[in-house]
Design a protein around this motif. Structure first.
Motif, PDB file in Angstrom:
ATOM      1  N   VAL A 131       0.770  -1.473  -0.128  1.00 29.18           N
ATOM      2  CA  VAL A 131       0.152  -0.341  -0.169  1.00 29.18           C
ATOM      3  C   VAL A 131       1.336   1.032   0.040  1.00 29.18           C
ATOM      4  N   SER A 132       2.076   1.255   1.223  1.00 32.91           N
ATOM      5  CA  SER A 132       3.057   2.535   1.133  1.00 32.91           C
ATOM      6  C   SER A 132       3.071   2.392  -0.587  1.00 32.91           C
ATOM      7  N   LEU A 133       4.133   1.525  -1.135  1.00 34.26           N
ATOM      8  CA  LEU A 133       4.346   2.124  -2.121  1.00 34.26           C
ATOM      9  C   LEU A 133       3.535   2.162  -3.235  1.00 34.26           C
ATOM     10  N   GLY A 134       2.281   1.578  -3.355  1.00 40.51           N
ATOM     11  CA  GLY A 134       0.628   2.175  -4.469  1.00 40.51           C
ATOM     12  C   GLY A 134       0.619   3.771  -4.258  1.00 40.51           C
ATOM     13  N   ARG A 135       0.955   4.460  -2.556  1.00 40.90           N
ATOM     14  CA  ARG A 135       0.862   5.566  -2.541  1.00 40.90           C
ATOM     15  C   ARG A 135       1.587   6.375  -3.643  1.00 40.90           C
ATOM     16  N   ALA A 136       3.139   6.224  -3.712  1.00 43.18           N
ATOM     17  CA  ALA A 136       3.740   6.452  -4.138  1.00 43.18           C
ATOM     18  C   ALA A 136       4.240   6.576  -5.770  1.00 43.18           C
ATOM     19  N   LEU A 137       3.459   5.076  -5.875  1.00 45.84           N
ATOM     20  CA  LEU A 137       3.628   4.809  -7.353  1.00 45.84           C
ATOM     21  C   LEU A 137       2.527   5.164  -8.253  1.00 45.84           C
ATOM     22  N   ILE A 138       1.244   6.212  -7.773  1.00 50.10           N
ATOM     23  CA  ILE A 138       0.395   6.357  -8.158  1.00 50.10           C
ATOM     24  C   ILE A 138      -0.128   7.646  -8.785  1.00 50.10           C
ATOM     25  N   LEU A 139       0.767   8.234  -8.251  1.00 52.88           N
ATOM     26  CA  LEU A 139       1.568   9.555  -8.849  1.00 52.88           C
ATOM     27  C   LEU A 139       2.591   8.990  -9.881  1.00 52.88           C
ATOM     28  N   ASN A 140       2.593   8.454 -10.052  1.00 54.39           N
ATOM     29  CA  ASN A 140       3.929   8.429 -11.693  1.00 54.39           C
ATOM     30  C   ASN A 140       5.113   8.659 -11.161  1.00 54.39           C
ATOM     31  N   PRO A 141       5.524   8.594 -10.295  1.00 56.03           N
ATOM     32  CA  PRO A 141       6.792   9.429  -9.970  1.00 56.03           C
ATOM     33  C   PRO A 141       7.808   8.755 -11.534  1.00 56.03           C
ATOM     34  N   ASP A 142       8.885  10.094 -11.766  1.00 53.71           N
ATOM     35  CA  ASP A 142       9.774   9.446 -12.380  1.00 53.71           C
ATOM     36  C   ASP A 142      11.021   8.982 -11.611  1.00 53.71           C
ATOM     37  N   LEU A 143      10.832   8.953 -10.497  1.00 52.37           N
ATOM     38  CA  LEU A 143      11.753   8.128  -9.720  1.00 52.37           C
ATOM     39  C   LEU A 143      11.271   8.343  -8.423  1.00 52.37           C
ATOM     40  N   LEU A 144      11.486   7.038  -7.897  1.00 51.15           N
ATOM     41  CA  LEU A 144      11.463   6.611  -7.044  1.00 51.15           C
ATOM     42  C   LEU A 144      12.229   6.017  -5.907  1.00 51.15           C
ATOM     43  N   LEU A 145      12.261   6.402  -5.019  1.00 48.97           N
ATOM     44  CA  LEU A 145      13.194   6.112  -4.092  1.00 48.97           C
ATOM     45  C   LEU A 145      12.997   5.335  -3.147  1.00 48.97           C
ATOM     46  N   LEU A 146      13.389   4.262  -2.579  1.00 49.49           N
ATOM     47  CA  LEU A 146      13.406   3.248  -1.631  1.00 49.49           C
ATOM     48  C   LEU A 146      14.404   3.160  -0.531  1.00 49.49           C
ATOM     49  N   ASP A 147      13.722   3.386   0.614  1.00 50.65           N
ATOM     50  CA  ASP A 147      14.559   3.200   1.909  1.00 50.65           C
ATOM     51  C   ASP A 147      14.507   2.443   2.639  1.00 50.65           C
ATOM     52  N   GLU A 148      15.119   0.926   2.256  1.00 52.57           N
ATOM     53  CA  GLU A 148      15.113  -0.005   2.919  1.00 52.57           C
ATOM     54  C   GLU A 148      13.799  -0.537   2.755  1.00 52.57           C
TER      55      GLU A 148
END
Length: 333
Positions: A131-148
Motif C-alpha cells: 500500500v505504501s508503494l502504491g501511494r507513491a507510485l500512483i502519482l507516476n513519479p519519474d524516480l522512486l526512492l526506496l529506503d530499505e
C-alpha cells in the motif's frame, strides 16, 4: 536524473560530500554503504525533505518528480487502503470519482483488489508495504526512492516482494534509487550498484564487475568478499612470481572455488596455474548443499564450502586444498 556536486550539511556537519550520480531512465540503481554513510540523507535531499547545501539536480526532460518509501509503511491509520493509496491524488485536487477509479485500478497491480476497505491494522506487514508503494507510485513519479522498504519483513516475504516490485518496475518503466544493506537483494534486482562511504560514492558498477573487481580493500571488506589475501601471500602459496600488473596488490577467491582434495581426488602435481596447500579445519558448519569450513593454513584463515562431500569433515583434521589461479579476482589496496 543527474546529481552534480551535491553537498548536504546537517548542523554544520557535511553528510553528503560533492556527490555526482546519473540514474538512467528505467534503471534500478542500488545504493549500499555502512551505517551513517549518508544513504538516507541523500534520499531525503533528492525528495526535498532535506535542503541541499549546494549542487544541482537535473532531469532529462527538464523537470521530474520523486516518490519516497521508507522501511516503515507510514500509512494513515484512520484511512482505508483505498484512501491511503489515493491520498496523493486527493492532495493534488483530483475529483473523488476519478481518484477512486485510479486507486481501484492500481489495486490490481498491487494484488490488493479485495482489501480496498480495510485499515492498515488489518493488513500484514507485506500488504502494508505494498500500500505504501502504491501511494507513491500512483502519482507516476519519474524516480522512486526506496529506503530499505522490506528490511523489517521476514526473509521469504522480503524475497517475494522484491520479485513483485521488480516485475512491476519492468512493466511500468519507472526508475528506482534503492537503498539496501542486503547483498542478495542488490544482486537480484540491480542494474547498477553504488557504494557510498563517508558521504562519497566510492565505486559504481554492474553487480558482477563490482564483486569481481572491487576498487579497494575497503570496498572488498564491506562486500564481505571471502579469502582476501595480499599478493605476497598468494605468491607464497603458489611459490612463484605471479607477474601481476603493478596496481594489483590483493586478491580474493570465492569459497566455492577452493577444492578439497579427498580420497577420490587425483593427487597429481599441480599445473602451472594451480597450487595445493595444506591446512587444519578449525570450524565446521553444515549447509544445505554441503559444509562451510574455516581452514588455518600458515596462520591464514580460508573459507571453504563443499558440495556433496561424502563424509563429514572433522575439527582439527588436516586437509589439502587445490587453488586455481584463474579463479582469483585481483584488486588494489
Amino acid at each position: 536524473m543527474k546529481l552534480e556536486q551535491i553537498n548536504i550539511k546537517i548542523r554544520e556537519e557535511r553528510i553528503i560530500d560533492s556527490l555526482n550520480l546519473t540514474i538512467n531512465p528505467g534503471e534500478i540503481f542500488v545504493l549500499m554503504g555502512p551505517s551513517g554513510s549518508g544513504k538516507t540523507t541523500l534520499l531525503k535531499g533528492i525528495s526535498g525533505l532535506l535542503p541541499i547545501t549546494s549542487g544541482k539536480i537535473s532531469w532529462e526532460n527538464g523537470e521530474g518528480t520523486t516518490g519516497l518509501v521508507f522501511q516503515e509503511s507510514r500509512l494513515f491509520p484512520h484511512l482505508t487502503v483505498m484512501e491511503n493509496i489515493g491520498f496523493g491524488l486527493r492532495v493534488k485536487g483530483i475529483p473523488t470519482k476519478e481518484r477512486k477509479l485510479q486507486a481501484r485500478n492500481f489495486l490490481k497491480s498491487l494484488q490488493l483488489e479485495n482489501f480496498e476497505n480495510r485499515y492498515p491494522h488489518q493488513l500484514s506487514g507485506g500488504q502494508q508495504q505494498r500500500v505504501s508503494l502504491g501511494r507513491a507510485l500512483i502519482l507516476n513519479p519519474d524516480l522512486l526512492l526506496l529506503d530499505e522498504p522490506f528490511a523489517s519483513l521476514d526473509t521469504k516475504l522480503r524475497e517475494d516482494l522484491i520479485i513483485w516490485l521488480h516485475q512491476l518496475q519492468r512493466k511500468l518503466g519507472f526508475s528506482i534509487l534503492w537503498v539496501t544493506h542486503y547483498i542478495d537483494e542488490a544482486l537480484s534486482i540491480a542494474d547498477r550498484i553504488g557504494i557510498i562511504m563517508d558521504g562519497r560514492l566510492q565505486q559504481i558498477g554492474n553487480p558482477s564487475d563490482l564483486f569481481q573487481k572491487p576498487s579497494s580493500e575497503k570496498i572488498a571488506q564491506f562486500l564481505s568478499l571471502p579469502n582476501r589475501f595480499s599478493k605476497d601471500q598468494w605468491q607464497n602459496w603458489f611459490q612463484s612470481d605471479l607477474k601481476l600488473h603493478s596496481r594489483w596488490s590483493r586478491g580474493w577467491i570465492d569459497s566455492s572455488h577452493l577444492q578439497i582434495i579427498d580420497d577420490e581426488s587425483i593427487l597429481d602435481t599441480p599445473k602451472e596455474r594451480e597450487c595445493v596447500i595444506s591446512g587444519i579445519i578449525t570450524q565446521v558448519r553444515p549447509m544445505r548443499e554441503g559444509y562451510s569450513l574455516l581452514v588455518n593454513s600458515n596462520n591464514e584463515i580460508l573459507e571453504v564450502t563443499t558440495a556433496g562431500w561424502k563424509r563429514i569433515p572433522r575439527l582439527h583434521e588436516k586437509i589439502e586444498i587445490r587453488i586455481m589461479f584463474d579463479h582469483i579476482h585481483w584488486y588494489s589496496e
